[in-house]
Design a protein around this motif. Structure first.
Motif, PDB file in Angstrom:
ATOM      1  N   LYS A 387       0.822  -1.216   0.000  1.00 51.53           N
ATOM      2  CA  LYS A 387       0.000   0.000   0.000  1.00 51.53           C
ATOM      3  C   LYS A 387       0.854   1.263   0.000  1.00 51.53           C
ATOM      4  O   LYS A 387       0.596   2.203  -0.751  1.00 51.53           O
ATOM      5  CB  LYS A 387      -0.924  -0.025   1.217  1.00 51.53           C
ATOM      6  N   GLU A 388       1.911   1.278   0.821  1.00 49.43           N
ATOM      7  CA  GLU A 388       2.781   2.458   0.845  1.00 49.43           C
ATOM      8  C   GLU A 388       3.458   2.648  -0.502  1.00 49.43           C
ATOM      9  O   GLU A 388       3.658   3.772  -0.964  1.00 49.43           O
ATOM     10  CB  GLU A 388       3.837   2.338   1.950  1.00 49.43           C
ATOM     11  N   ALA A 390       2.262   1.782  -3.425  1.00 48.81           N
ATOM     12  CA  ALA A 390       1.264   2.303  -4.353  1.00 48.81           C
ATOM     13  C   ALA A 390       1.014   3.793  -4.102  1.00 48.81           C
ATOM     14  O   ALA A 390       1.010   4.606  -5.043  1.00 48.81           O
ATOM     15  CB  ALA A 390      -0.036   1.514  -4.208  1.00 48.81           C
ATOM     16  N   VAL A 391       0.826   4.153  -2.835  1.00 52.84           N
ATOM     17  CA  VAL A 391       0.573   5.555  -2.495  1.00 52.84           C
ATOM     18  C   VAL A 391       1.756   6.420  -2.915  1.00 52.84           C
ATOM     19  O   VAL A 391       1.587   7.505  -3.483  1.00 52.84           O
ATOM     20  CB  VAL A 391       0.291   5.711  -0.976  1.00 52.84           C
ATOM     21  N   ILE A 394       1.814   6.891  -6.744  1.00 51.01           N
ATOM     22  CA  ILE A 394       0.748   7.811  -7.173  1.00 51.01           C
ATOM     23  C   ILE A 394       1.153   9.263  -6.893  1.00 51.01           C
ATOM     24  O   ILE A 394       1.151  10.116  -7.777  1.00 51.01           O
ATOM     25  CB  ILE A 394      -0.581   7.484  -6.459  1.00 51.01           C
ATOM     26  N   ASN A 395       1.521   9.539  -5.639  1.00 54.42           N
ATOM     27  CA  ASN A 395       1.869  10.923  -5.307  1.00 54.42           C
ATOM     28  C   ASN A 395       3.189  11.345  -5.949  1.00 54.42           C
ATOM     29  O   ASN A 395       3.350  12.500  -6.335  1.00 54.42           O
ATOM     30  CB  ASN A 395       1.902  11.127  -3.792  1.00 54.42           C
TER      31      ASN A 395
ATOM     32  N   VAL B 307      -6.265   2.557  -1.157  1.00 55.80           N
ATOM     33  CA  VAL B 307      -5.031   3.237  -1.552  1.00 55.80           C
ATOM     34  C   VAL B 307      -5.302   4.648  -2.064  1.00 55.80           C
ATOM     35  O   VAL B 307      -4.624   5.608  -1.689  1.00 55.80           O
ATOM     36  CB  VAL B 307      -4.306   2.425  -2.662  1.00 55.80           C
ATOM     37  N   ILE B 308      -6.331   4.771  -2.893  1.00 52.28           N
ATOM     38  CA  ILE B 308      -6.559   6.053  -3.565  1.00 52.28           C
ATOM     39  C   ILE B 308      -6.985   7.123  -2.555  1.00 52.28           C
ATOM     40  O   ILE B 308      -6.586   8.285  -2.643  1.00 52.28           O
ATOM     41  CB  ILE B 308      -7.599   5.882  -4.718  1.00 52.28           C
ATOM     42  N   VAL B 310      -6.095   7.113   0.641  1.00 48.83           N
ATOM     43  CA  VAL B 310      -4.893   7.439   1.400  1.00 48.83           C
ATOM     44  C   VAL B 310      -4.015   8.403   0.611  1.00 48.83           C
ATOM     45  O   VAL B 310      -3.544   9.420   1.133  1.00 48.83           O
ATOM     46  CB  VAL B 310      -4.103   6.156   1.751  1.00 48.83           C
ATOM     47  N   ALA B 311      -3.806   8.095  -0.675  1.00 48.61           N
ATOM     48  CA  ALA B 311      -2.945   8.937  -1.508  1.00 48.61           C
ATOM     49  C   ALA B 311      -3.502  10.356  -1.565  1.00 48.61           C
ATOM     50  O   ALA B 311      -2.769  11.333  -1.425  1.00 48.61           O
ATOM     51  CB  ALA B 311      -2.843   8.351  -2.920  1.00 48.61           C
ATOM     52  N   ARG B 314      -3.035  12.378   1.624  1.00 47.51           N
ATOM     53  CA  ARG B 314      -1.665  12.845   1.861  1.00 47.51           C
ATOM     54  C   ARG B 314      -1.235  13.901   0.844  1.00 47.51           C
ATOM     55  O   ARG B 314      -0.345  14.700   1.094  1.00 47.51           O
ATOM     56  CB  ARG B 314      -0.688  11.667   1.789  1.00 47.51           C
ATOM     57  N   PHE B 315      -1.862  13.846  -0.334  1.00 46.32           N
ATOM     58  CA  PHE B 315      -1.485  14.759  -1.413  1.00 46.32           C
ATOM     59  C   PHE B 315      -1.593  16.219  -0.973  1.00 46.32           C
ATOM     60  O   PHE B 315      -0.683  17.024  -1.221  1.00 46.32           O
ATOM     61  CB  PHE B 315      -2.385  14.510  -2.631  1.00 46.32           C
ATOM     62  N   LEU B 318       1.258  17.379   1.110  1.00 48.79           N
ATOM     63  CA  LEU B 318       2.484  17.456   0.317  1.00 48.79           C
ATOM     64  C   LEU B 318       2.451  18.696  -0.582  1.00 48.79           C
ATOM     65  O   LEU B 318       3.469  19.346  -0.795  1.00 48.79           O
ATOM     66  CB  LEU B 318       2.654  16.181  -0.520  1.00 48.79           C
TER      67      LEU B 318
END
Lengths: 488, 488
Positions: A387-388, A390-391, A394-395, B307-308, B310-311, B314-315, B318
């Motif tokens: 999961k980390e 993947a995240v 993506i970012n 996942v999406i 979470v991403a 966090r985005f 960031l």
């Protein structure tokens, strides 16, 4: 003194309609239940004026927890004066409510006799809590002043390691043999002397004092007098080992929503109980420790801790981080010729490192938190790493596109450099951001997992390793790619 | 099926001496009270094999909290299969024990009828907790399936805002009029139907249901039958307003070591009670929120969150930090000519920024923590600022000497530059470290204080402001001093 402890004389001068009997009460605490700053200021003024009687009169109305709060809000000098003013009138229940720094001040201001008397009045867990911070000699002196029964109980408590169940347990505990009935137990409860202040379960034991079960008071109270206690027992109760770490104990309390639990020694015999009010403090403490540890603060940094102690405790962490920073500098130094040819690299490189650092901190904080709540385990580790990853990808890609494009535009249009060079610089920045944010995500999860696997507290040292990875990788990849594709 | 739920048949094939009745029990939980990974793996294998009966047999032995743990450890697919296998045998107590991500999976897998039945069985606070995460439509459907009394109670609970006392309170509560005696209350307790599962205090009310006082069960139980309850009351009990924020409630519980507290509505009438087991969760949650917020994580980042989601969560953080990083780049860009003349500056500048960042994070974390435990207040703010200033100057000077000297030596001896230039570079580095670490310490305390003063949560946004200060000041002062004293 009796006339000064009653407020009536003051009120005689006022017209009757302005008397608001609850007024004083209201201004002591704000609507959130904290002492108001006006109240603290007023007390401080009385202390500085030396108006001891007025201070004693006001403080007599406060609950111990509020007196503790008050002492914590005073500076060291006023706190000492305050303890001197209160003298023997200071309720002993205040001691365990104080934070370490403030408790030191109060303990210093009390005589050995006063301290021994206060400690005798407290429950064993609280007494041990107060005594554990004293130095060897002082502790022996206080113990020597105490009644023999209290002294022995307290010595036994202090024999358990700090932060174990044995330390936070209360030794006075009520237990009944399984064959007794409710009526017998009620009669016994009404006659027995040494009972804990508050308890929530009747523990049921066999003849060798091993736990058979427990009965919540709310269930016990509803039962008929002739019911045999064993028939009321919750089977398979949670039993705490006296040597268990308090963090483990808190985990069991949280997991099973316990209010109190019996504590047993190595031979499984009942030796005490732990109640949930102590656990609330453990949960708070452990969470605070994790949070502070992540920022590199290992020791007491409370408002009343001495400056020099605080500075020293933070120095160590800063020193370790200086190592990381020097390592990063060294990596940059490898590319000094590259930077000399293209100063834009020096301008952009902190962005790569900083974004990696932030992404790594996010992953790491989640990992540390999930490790401490035990949702991150061997069984879920692989899923968490996936999961980390993947995240991070993506970012990483999102920010690579954003900053890559922005850099190409800025360098090409605004700074007026050749278009191909601008695009190449954007590309190098984008590629290094993806790589560094991926490394950051992986470091953020793998480093805490690895530390926890080898038995280290991941909260304490993860941050420095993660920052090292993101700084070193960030600078190396960005400057390295630039050296290959842009310069030379 | 009854023969498969009892383990005896399996044991017949074994010789009697190898029978260890507690063996299975022991391998389910490790010594810390967590499910072992072997056990989770075994269940996963049974699920994948489709061995439903064996899964049900094993799970029937587990406590609800352990079943919840098990579900959290399974991946999404296995968790769904597991809920399908368990069907109506899944104990409803599992629902409130699950983390958000896992609860969504279980709730999705249950039919509306099953969910309504489960929710009816739970205490109001737990039922509200489960329902609050459903979407509007789903929630209405579940409520429609419930018995009218439960539905009304639950709707009333859901009318209170999330994270208020009204949400976490239990609506079934036992109260007695002040003129009753212990015997009358005991008889009433034994006959009344709708009592909370567990309770710890008898609340004493006046005829309009306003709280007069409360009596701990452990005190109540020791009293004679003819004692009037009012005479046993603890005067001035802590009473919780139903609209109070749960964080405030937790503060009162911690401060006064409460086990349960009565909850009242606007007209001060008793409407429910809050027990400390819910508070333990609040304390944990709020501490976790602070810790995650400092790392820029606002939302659910549990192991089972998508996942999406979470991403995305966090985005945002960031992106905010990218702003900070770009600002820092801009500052560096002001000095590109300076760097071009002396590449050593690009090599050393991250050290100044990084040491400032770490010192700032230390001050800020302590400030955020002390604000949330309320030891940092208006009364102590000045003292805290003074202390951070002192600590920053001490450590700033220490690291300035260390790094100033090291730089002068490295640049002069190892890099072979003129001695006067090396000493000047060391001096510039030392001066900028002192200035930046002082600014870091001040930003670390003043920014959280300021945010808290204007009603913002300091944990959420302090970090980005502090980093901005330390980056901008660090680069500006170091490069600026260098431009004045070293170059040009």
């Amino acid at each position: 003194m009796s006339e000064t402890t009653t407020p009536e004389p003051l009120r005689e001068d006022l017209p009757p309609e302005t008397i608001e009997p609850e007024e004083e009460q209201e201004t002591v605490l704000d609507e959130r239940g904290s002492l108001t700053s006006d109240f603290v200021r007023m007390i401080r003024e009385r202390i500085d004026e030396g108006d001891a009687e007025e201070v004693r009169r006001i403080v007599a109305e406060l609950k111990p927890a509020d007196i503790a709060d008050l002492i914590e809000q005073l500076d060291e000098e006023d706190a000492r004066k305050f303890v001197a003013i209160e003298g023997t009138e200071l309720p002993f229940e205040v001691l365990p409510e104080l934070e370490d720094g403030s408790r030191d001040i109060v303990v210093d201001a009390l005589s050995t006799e006063q301290l021994a008397e206060a400690v005798s009045e407290l429950d064993t867990d609280e007494a041990a809590f107060v005594l554990e911070d004293l130095d060897e000699k002082e502790r022996a002196e206080v113990l020597a002043e105490m009644p023999i029964a209290d002294r022995l109980a307290l010595k036994a408590a202090l024999d358990y390691d700090e932060d174990t169940a044995g330390r936070i347990m209360q030794r006075d505990v009520f237990a009944a043999p399984g064959y007794w009935n409710v009526g017998q137990i009620l009669d016994r409860l009404r006659s027995v002397e040494r009972l804990p202040d508050r308890f929530y379960d009747v523990y049921v034991v066999d003849p060798s004092y091993r736990i058979i079960g427990s009965v919540p008071l709310s269930k016990f109270i509803k039962a008929k007098r002739d019911t045999v206690i064993q028939d009321l027992c919750t089977p398979d109760p949670i039993v705490i080992d006296a040597n268990m770490d308090q963090e483990e104990v808190a985990y069991l309390f949280e997991k099973y929503n316990l209010i109190s639990a019996p504590v047993v020694d190595e031979s499984k015999r009942l030796v005490g109980m732990i109640t949930v009010d102590d656990i609330v403090e453990v949960v708070r403490e452990e969470a605070d420790e994790d949070m502070l540890a992540l920022a590199g603060i290992a020791e007491d940094n409370s408002i009343n801790a001495p400056v020099i102690k605080v500075a020293r405790s933070r120095f160590v962490w800063l020193l370790v981080n200086l190592g990381t920073a020097i390592l990063a500098s060294f990596v940059i130094g490898l590319f000094d010729a590259t930077i000399e040819q293209m100063v834009a690299l020096a301008i952009l490189m902190p962005i790569v490192a900083s974004m990696g650092g932030n992404a790594g901190t996010q992953s790491m904080t989640v990992a540390v938190r999930n490790l401490s709540t035990r949702t991150l385990t061997t069984a879920t580790a692989l899923r968490a790493v996936y999961k980390e990853t993947a995240v991070s990808i993506i970012n990483g890609v999102a920010f690579a596109i954003l900053m890559g494009a922005a850099t190409a535009v800025w360098y090409g249009l605004l700074a007026g450099q050749p278009r191909s060079e601008a695009v190449a610089l954007g590309g190098v920045l984008a590629a290094s951001m993806i790589i560094n944010m991926l490394c950051a995500g992986l470091a953020g999860i793998l480093i805490p997992l690895g530390l926890s696997r080898i038995g280290q507290d991941p909260a304490v040292s993860s941050a420095v390793f993660v920052t090292t990875v993101t700084d070193v990788v960030g600078f190396f990849v960005f400057l390295g790619l630039a050296a290959v594709f842009l310069v030379g």
